[in-house]
Structure formats: C-alpha cells, structure tokens
Enzyme design. Structure first.
Site, short mmCIF file in Angstrom:
data_model
loop_
_atom_site.label_atom_id
_atom_site.label_comp_id
_atom_site.label_asym_id
_atom_site.label_seq_id
_atom_site.Cartn_x
_atom_site.Cartn_y
_atom_site.Cartn_z
N TYR A 139 39.23 48.16 29.07
CA TYR A 139 38.48 47.03 29.64
C TYR A 139 37.90 46.20 28.50
O TYR A 139 38.03 44.97 28.47
CB TYR A 139 37.36 47.58 30.54
CG TYR A 139 36.51 46.52 31.20
CD1 TYR A 139 36.98 45.79 32.28
CD2 TYR A 139 35.20 46.27 30.76
CE1 TYR A 139 36.19 44.83 32.90
CE2 TYR A 139 34.41 45.33 31.37
CZ TYR A 139 34.90 44.61 32.45
OH TYR A 139 34.11 43.65 33.05
N1 LIG Z 1 30.45 44.56 37.59
C1 LIG Z 1 30.06 44.43 36.33
O1 LIG Z 1 29.21 45.18 35.84
C2 LIG Z 1 30.63 43.35 35.47
C3 LIG Z 1 30.00 43.05 34.24
C4 LIG Z 1 30.49 42.03 33.45
C5 LIG Z 1 31.60 41.31 33.87
N2 LIG Z 1 32.21 41.65 35.06
C6 LIG Z 1 33.38 40.87 35.43
O2 LIG Z 1 33.08 40.16 36.62
C7 LIG Z 1 34.30 39.92 37.35
C8 LIG Z 1 34.08 40.29 38.81
O3 LIG Z 1 33.84 41.67 38.85
P1 LIG Z 1 33.13 42.42 40.07
O4 LIG Z 1 32.19 43.38 39.44
O5 LIG Z 1 32.66 41.46 41.09
O6 LIG Z 1 34.35 43.31 40.57
P2 LIG Z 1 35.01 43.54 42.00
O7 LIG Z 1 33.99 43.56 43.07
O8 LIG Z 1 35.88 44.74 41.81
O9 LIG Z 1 35.89 42.22 42.16
C9 LIG Z 1 37.02 41.96 41.37
C10 LIG Z 1 38.01 41.16 42.20
O10 LIG Z 1 39.13 40.82 41.37
C11 LIG Z 1 40.26 40.68 42.22
N3 LIG Z 1 41.34 41.55 41.73
C12 LIG Z 1 41.35 42.89 41.64
N4 LIG Z 1 42.56 43.34 41.23
C13 LIG Z 1 43.32 42.23 41.04
C14 LIG Z 1 44.66 42.02 40.65
N5 LIG Z 1 45.48 43.05 40.35
N6 LIG Z 1 45.12 40.77 40.59
C15 LIG Z 1 44.31 39.71 40.89
N7 LIG Z 1 43.03 39.84 41.29
C16 LIG Z 1 42.55 41.09 41.36
C17 LIG Z 1 39.86 41.14 43.64
O11 LIG Z 1 39.54 39.98 44.41
P3 LIG Z 1 40.55 39.36 45.54
O12 LIG Z 1 41.02 40.51 46.35
O13 LIG Z 1 39.71 38.40 46.31
O14 LIG Z 1 41.66 38.69 44.79
C18 LIG Z 1 38.61 41.93 43.38
O15 LIG Z 1 37.78 41.97 44.50
C19 LIG Z 1 35.38 40.73 36.64
O16 LIG Z 1 36.13 39.89 35.79
C20 LIG Z 1 34.58 41.71 35.79
O17 LIG Z 1 35.29 42.11 34.64
C21 LIG Z 1 31.75 42.62 35.86
#
Ligand SMILES: NC(=O)c1ccc[n+]([C@@H]2O[C@H](COP(=O)([O-])OP(=O)(O)OC[C@H]3O[C@@H](n4cnc5c(N)ncnc54)[C@H](OP(=O)(O)O)[C@@H]3O)[C@@H](O)[C@H]2O)c1
Length: 242
Positions: free
Chosen positions: A148
């Site tokens: 990641y």
């Molecule tokens: N959670 C944290 O602590 C954190 C911290 C810093 C940054 N982030 C970043 O924030 C962003 C959102 O994360 P989140 O925590 O909200 O995660 P999440 O709830 O798991 O959401 C991620 C979304 O990405 C899409 N996705 C998953 N697999 C995919 C694939 N193979 N191809 C295309 N789209 C895909 C899906 O949305 P759809 O089904 O609607 O396409 C999924 O719901 C990510 O880029 C993550 O790296 C997260």
C-alpha cells in the site's frame, strides 16, 4: 450561512471514484451539501444512493468504470469540473506477486491514467478544471502495509512530477489523509464524514496540499517532501516541446 451559497464548488459537476466506499460517500455528501452536482464513478454497475440527515435517500448519478478501461471514461471526464481520484485497495500484509500487481494497477496506474486524461483536456479559460488525487499519509509514514505504501508513494511522486505540466489549465490538489474508519482500514481513528468536510474546507480555501491527520509528523514531512520533489524535478527535467 448556507454552505451552498458560499462554496466555490456550488453548481460544479464533481466526479468521485471509489464512490461507494466510506470516503467516497462522505465526499459526495459534502459536495451535495456545498451545492455541487455530484457524480459517482463506481467499479461496478450498482447505482449509488446517499443517506441524508433527515433519513431520506438521495439517488446520485452513477457511472460505471473498470480499472484498465479508463479511456472509456474520457467523455464523462470532459464534462466534469472536478475529478476526485479516490479509489484504492489495501493488501495489508501481503507481499506476493499478485498482490503487488493489483496494488500497482489499482492504486497507482489506474489513478495515473485518470489523472493524465484530465491533464489532456483542453484548457477552459476562466474556469479551470480540478483534479484531486487521494494518496495517503502513507506517502511519508508507515501504514503497516508495504505494498500500500509503495503504490501510494509512487502515485504521489508521479503526480508531483506530472503536475509540473498542469500549469493553469488544471488545478491539482493532493489529499494526504491519516487513518479513518472504512472497509480499507477498520481501525482508523477518524470518521470519513469529518475527513470529507475538512477536505472540502481546505480545497475551498485554495490549498493544493490538503492534509487531514492527527499525526504531526505528516504536517511537517509532507510539505517538505513535496517542496524537495518539485525543486529536484524542475531542476533535472524539462517540458516536452509541443
Ligand atoms: N481509510 C484510511 O485510513 C485511509 C487513509 C488515507 C487514505 N485513504 C485512501 O482513501 C481512499 C478511500 O478509501 P476508503 O478508506 O474510503 O476505502 P473503502 O471504503 O474501502 O473504499 C474504497 C473504494 O474504492 C473502490 N474500489 C475498490 N476496489 C477497486 C478496484 N479493484 N477497482 C476500482 N475501484 C475499486 C470501491 O468503490 P466503488 O465500488 O464505488 O467503485 C471501494 O468502495 C483510498 O484511496 C485510500 O487509499 C484511506
């Protein structure tokens, strides 16, 4: 005062990838509250509805896309004012070849392809487009998930490099977020709704480096790392002649 009356995003068409995830939904809600016209970009066919505070459900215009088929989104991207590249996966402790391939493909390469499609759009004088790229504070600190970290850091470095060619035609903002609760990170200490509000607030204030985290090291390191990258990339690369 009404947020929609004061937000620079009011009336603007804003697409968000990873729309069905915790931050995707929260961003779409905040954009809706700001008076924007939100578009959910999802890697499946399911149309998205948002739960509102009054308990009602608001259907959101939803466009299906798939990693590897970003080019097919070009007509949709051309109609957006803002694209938030937000989708992502976290392979946690994996280090096998398939996890490496998927991390780079989803977190780095597909995000970069969407970014390039936005940069390639013709300039719109007086109404520049925006692209927001959600990397992570994993760019500069451990997330206990090496693949990641590597995929997000690489995306961040490439966005820093390619942003040098964005000029005024496309405003690039980087989202550098700390841990919030979601499927990707069930142990996050922040809530996606609060993170989304803070992101919108900083973007509306014109910040290019949007940092939302309780970790003071990120606030110190990320601006320094970004400044150093820009200095170095400017010094040793040049724009390709048209
Ligand atoms: N959670 C944290 O602590 C954190 C911290 C810093 C940054 N982030 C970043 O924030 C962003 C959102 O994360 P989140 O925590 O909200 O995660 P999440 O709830 O798991 O959401 C991620 C979304 O990405 C899409 N996705 C998953 N697999 C995919 C694939 N193979 N191809 C295309 N789209 C895909 C899906 O949305 P759809 O089904 O609607 O396409 C999924 O719901 C990510 O880029 C993550 O790296 C997260």
């Amino acid at each position: 005062m009404d947020a929609a009356a004061t937000s620079p995003y009011a009336g603007r068409r804003c697409g968000v990838t990873g729309a069905g995830g915790a931050l995707g939904r929260a961003l779409l809600r905040s954009l809706l509250e700001a008076g924007a016209d939100p578009v959910a970009l999802r890697h499946g066919q399911a149309a998205l509805s948002l739960e509102l505070d009054d308990g009602s459900s608001q259907p959101i215009e939803t466009v299906a896309w798939a990693v590897g088929e970003e080019e097919a989104l070009a007509p949709v991207l051309a109609g957006l004012d803002v694209l938030v590249i937000n989708h992502g996966i976290n392979p946690l402790g994996a280090r096998d070849a398939e996890a490496l391939r998927r991390s780079l493909e989803v977190n780095t390469l597909s995000a970069l392809r969407l970014f390039e499609l936005m940069l390639a759009l013709p300039p719109r004088p007086g109404r520049p487009r925006e692209v927001w790229v959600n990397t992570s504070e994993a760019e500069v600190s451990p997330a206990f998930s090496p693949l990641y970290e590597i995929s997000k850091r690489t995306l961040g470095e490439l966005v820093s490099l390619r942003s040098l060619d964005a000029d005024g035609s496309c405003t690039v903002r980087r989202l550098v977020l700390g841990p919030f609760r979601s499927e990707l990170n069930p142990y996050g200490v922040m809530r996606a709704e609060g993170v989304a509000r803070a992101v919108l607030h900083q973007a509306a204030a014109g910040r290019r480096l949007v940092i939302v985290t309780p970790n003071p090291l990120t606030w110190l390191l990320m601006p320094a790392v970004e400044a150093a990258r820009q200095l170095y990339y400017r010094a040793v690369t040049r724009r390709r002649d048209p």
